[in-house]
Design an enzyme around this catalytic site. Sequence first.
Site, PDB file in Angstrom:
ATOM      1  N   ASP A   1      -4.276  -8.344  -4.583  1.00  0.00           N
ATOM      2  CA  ASP A   1      -3.079  -7.692  -4.158  1.00  0.00           C
ATOM      3  C   ASP A   1      -2.041  -8.752  -3.731  1.00  0.00           C
ATOM      4  OD1 ASP A   1      -4.204  -5.338  -4.316  1.00  0.00           O
ATOM      5  OD2 ASP A   1      -4.253  -4.842  -2.479  1.00  0.00           O
TER       6      ASP A   1
ATOM      7  N   LYS B   1       0.901  -3.822  -5.337  1.00  0.00           N
ATOM      8  CA  LYS B   1       0.932  -3.466  -3.952  1.00  0.00           C
ATOM      9  C   LYS B   1       1.715  -4.013  -3.170  1.00  0.00           C
ATOM     10  CE  LYS B   1      -3.209  -0.729  -3.637  1.00  0.00           C
ATOM     11  NZ  LYS B   1      -4.086  -0.321  -2.915  1.00  0.00           N
TER      12      LYS B   1
ATOM     13  N   MET C   1       2.766  -1.802   8.575  1.00  0.00           N
ATOM     14  CA  MET C   1       3.863  -1.289   7.884  1.00  0.00           C
ATOM     15  C   MET C   1       4.851  -0.547   8.638  1.00  0.00           C
ATOM     16  SD  MET C   1       1.096   0.358   5.223  1.00  0.00           S
ATOM     17  CE  MET C   1      -0.134   1.007   6.256  1.00  0.00           C
TER      18      MET C   1
HETATM   19  N1  SAH Z   1      -5.665  -4.456   4.876  1.00  0.00           N
HETATM   20  C1  SAH Z   1      -4.498  -5.257   5.549  1.00  0.00           C
HETATM   21  C2  SAH Z   1      -3.469  -4.382   5.774  1.00  0.00           C
HETATM   22  C3  SAH Z   1      -2.759  -3.804   4.543  1.00  0.00           C
HETATM   23  S1  SAH Z   1      -1.267  -2.728   5.193  1.00  0.00           S
HETATM   24  C4  SAH Z   1      -4.836  -5.826   6.849  1.00  0.00           C
HETATM   25  O1  SAH Z   1      -6.116  -5.538   7.437  1.00  0.00           O
HETATM   26  O2  SAH Z   1      -4.182  -6.640   7.455  1.00  0.00           O
HETATM   27  C5  SAH Z   1      -0.041  -3.707   4.846  1.00  0.00           C
HETATM   28  C6  SAH Z   1       0.661  -3.969   6.147  1.00  0.00           C
HETATM   29  O3  SAH Z   1      -0.236  -4.885   6.949  1.00  0.00           O
HETATM   30  C7  SAH Z   1       1.938  -4.699   6.077  1.00  0.00           C
HETATM   31  O4  SAH Z   1       2.882  -3.727   5.762  1.00  0.00           O
HETATM   32  C8  SAH Z   1       2.086  -5.441   7.283  1.00  0.00           C
HETATM   33  O5  SAH Z   1       2.329  -4.463   8.436  1.00  0.00           O
HETATM   34  C9  SAH Z   1       0.682  -6.015   7.611  1.00  0.00           C
HETATM   35  N2  SAH Z   1       0.144  -7.260   7.168  1.00  0.00           N
HETATM   36  C10 SAH Z   1      -0.530  -7.909   6.297  1.00  0.00           C
HETATM   37  N3  SAH Z   1      -0.479  -9.047   6.221  1.00  0.00           N
HETATM   38  C11 SAH Z   1       0.469  -9.538   7.182  1.00  0.00           C
HETATM   39  C12 SAH Z   1       0.776 -10.644   7.766  1.00  0.00           C
HETATM   40  N4  SAH Z   1       0.550 -12.051   7.189  1.00  0.00           N
HETATM   41  N5  SAH Z   1       1.783 -10.561   8.745  1.00  0.00           N
HETATM   42  C13 SAH Z   1       2.222  -9.386   9.229  1.00  0.00           C
HETATM   43  N6  SAH Z   1       1.943  -8.458   8.863  1.00  0.00           N
HETATM   44  C14 SAH Z   1       1.075  -8.337   7.740  1.00  0.00           C
END
Ligand code: SAH
Length: 516
Positions: free
Chosen positions: A46, A68, A184
């Site tokens: 992703d 994604k 998000m």
């Molecule tokens: N499965 C992922 C989340 C996916 S949803 C997890 O466990 O982190 C996607 C959201 O995750 C983004 O919109 C943001 O809010 C957050 N996100 C993922 N990586 C990030 C990062 N490095 N810094 C800040 N927010 C992040």
Amino acid sequence: MNATAKNSNMKSKGKVYLIGAGPGDPTLITVKGLELLKRAEVVVYDYLASPKLLKYVPKEAEFIYAGKKGGVCHAHTQEEINQMLVDHARAGKIVVRLKGGDPFIFGRGGEEIEELVDAGISFEVVPGVTSATAAATYAGVPITHRGYTASVAFITGHEDPTKESSSIAWDKISTGIGTLVFYMGIKNLPSISKNLIANGRDPQTPVAVVRWASTPAQKSVVGTLANIAEVVKEGGITPPALVVVGEVVNLREKINWFEKRPLFGKRILVTRTREQASELVRLLEDQGADCVEGATIAIEPPDSWEPLDKALTEIADYHWIVFSSINGIRFFFERMNANGLDTRALHGQKIAVVGEATAEVLKEYGVIADLIPAEYTGDGLAKSLIDQGINGKKVLIPRAKKAREIVPETLAQHGADVTVVPVYQNVQPKGYEKIVAELESGRIDMVTFTSSSTVSNFIEMIREENKGRLLNNVALACIGPITAKTAEKKGLKIDVQPEIFTIPEMVESILDYYAK
Ligand code: SAH
């Protein structure tokens, strides 16, 4: 074993590993996740999974980008992704499905696994460091703390705020839970804050918003429920970002560690020649720098071997073979071997090299140099050969396609019959466009040079005429006086140069430079 049994055996090998890549810093993947990446035959990844992790996947594997970005701009639909996983596993493949953070936290990992269960595919799930905990940690916020909160909730901020009935119990979470983390949530931040305040949370509750947590691009801002939407807008914070709401955010002032490292926010281009160790990169990254590694040179065989092949068929006619570089020797011998010849083919020739290092490499091929000049330069080499009496002698010079003409010209002037054959060529290294583009856009703060050749190759790479424009606001660091002298000769102004010429001292000097 009959064909069918063999076949079904192969099929049983197919398996899907749903792996959490962690939040952004590629070293935050689990050991298990990493081990499996190294065994992958197909990897489906992703947008949020660090691309740096892909280098651990075997080159022969099939790489599939699933998209994604922002939950919308999909390279593949969810149905297509599900189907791909099933198909590749059925074909007997080890499939790694790599997702950002933890696969079961807002990652649709559950849906993908349900599909596998329905299709009878075997699978495993490897958890990952979810971005919520990483964002809080890397912003200096302990997500729970005895003195502040006893509970934490992960909440989607993606829910359409115009929806009639929310699946989020705003009335309960607003005051019922200590720390609230919204994934998000950037687009809906105004309505998130509004809902929390409307349901009784103090408008002065501190909020941290963290973008690209745990990466060198991390950026975070802090405000209160009342003003965070404004602060985020002013700070230009765009997804992906996490919203952390709760009293624990106040601890950031004391604990903020990641962003306080001395070189945080500095993007440093580390130039290197082939296969150089990355001690410098590691030490700079330890101090928080964002390093871009730039090979300044790549070496390839010549466009055509014809000139060398021809010379080899007539090798008995030559008196001298002259090597002015290590690469010249390596490519010459490799080609000779490829033509079915070994060192015995050179029994009648004398061999000259430019210096000790070339002589050492020649020895690897079982040949002792007949001549090493006192002065290890092209001039020195030419002089020594002339002293040997070169008039009327046939001389073969296997060398780079583009090289200084000093040796062949001087020898010819002294009556030698010189044949120059290209045995390798310097080409622009892979990824150089990216480096030039980064300099172009002003994203590089500093360029480091650890040898004279990194300076020369770098200038060659960005082209002489561009250096003023591209290096205008860029600090330059050299490891020592010789490198600095080369840089100055090329018209560069050096900002950092350690007194002791080692990599750790160079890093110390860079720290001093930025501390000023
Ligand atoms: N499965 C992922 C989340 C996916 S949803 C997890 O466990 O982190 C996607 C959201 O995750 C983004 O919109 C943001 O809010 C957050 N996100 C993922 N990586 C990030 C990062 N490095 N810094 C800040 N927010 C992040």
